[in-house]
Design a protein around this motif. Sequence first.
Motif, short mmCIF file in Angstrom:
data_model
loop_
_atom_site.label_atom_id
_atom_site.label_comp_id
_atom_site.label_asym_id
_atom_site.label_seq_id
_atom_site.Cartn_x
_atom_site.Cartn_y
_atom_site.Cartn_z
N PHE A 138 42.54 -21.20 9.72
CA PHE A 138 42.34 -19.77 9.87
C PHE A 138 43.24 -18.94 8.95
O PHE A 138 43.52 -17.78 9.24
CB PHE A 138 42.56 -19.36 11.33
CG PHE A 138 41.53 -19.94 12.26
CD1 PHE A 138 40.26 -19.40 12.32
CD2 PHE A 138 41.82 -21.03 13.06
CE1 PHE A 138 39.31 -19.93 13.17
CE2 PHE A 138 40.88 -21.57 13.91
CZ PHE A 138 39.61 -21.02 13.96
N GLU A 139 43.66 -19.50 7.85
CA GLU A 139 44.54 -18.81 6.92
C GLU A 139 43.85 -17.57 6.34
O GLU A 139 42.74 -17.64 5.83
CB GLU A 139 44.93 -19.76 5.78
CG GLU A 139 45.98 -19.22 4.86
CD GLU A 139 46.41 -20.25 3.83
OE1 GLU A 139 47.30 -19.93 3.06
OE2 GLU A 139 45.84 -21.35 3.81
N GLY A 140 44.51 -16.44 6.47
CA GLY A 140 43.98 -15.20 5.93
C GLY A 140 42.92 -14.54 6.79
O GLY A 140 42.40 -13.48 6.44
N LYS A 141 42.55 -15.12 7.91
CA LYS A 141 41.51 -14.54 8.77
C LYS A 141 42.07 -13.77 9.95
O LYS A 141 41.33 -13.18 10.70
CB LYS A 141 40.59 -15.66 9.28
CG LYS A 141 39.82 -16.34 8.18
CD LYS A 141 38.89 -17.38 8.73
CE LYS A 141 38.15 -18.08 7.61
NZ LYS A 141 37.24 -19.10 8.10
#
Length: 70
Positions: free
Chosen positions: A66-69
């Motif tokens: 979920f990086e950047g979300k």
Amino acid sequence: MKKGIHPEMRLLTVRCACGAEHKIWTTKEQLKIDVCSNCHPLYKGSGGASLIVDTEGRVQKFKKKFEGKY
């Protein structure tokens, strides 16, 4: 001690679900347990510190997914 007011103590063999047997003094007729020191993860060394390592891996996997979300 007064006679007749105390429960009778007996040596009992307790059987765990893993098959281990332990001898204890008790007033019970029969006693069965699900987990004992022979099969519990914390006594066997498969819990505790190794659980933290697993948790770190899961957290890193979650962050990567979920990086950047969020």
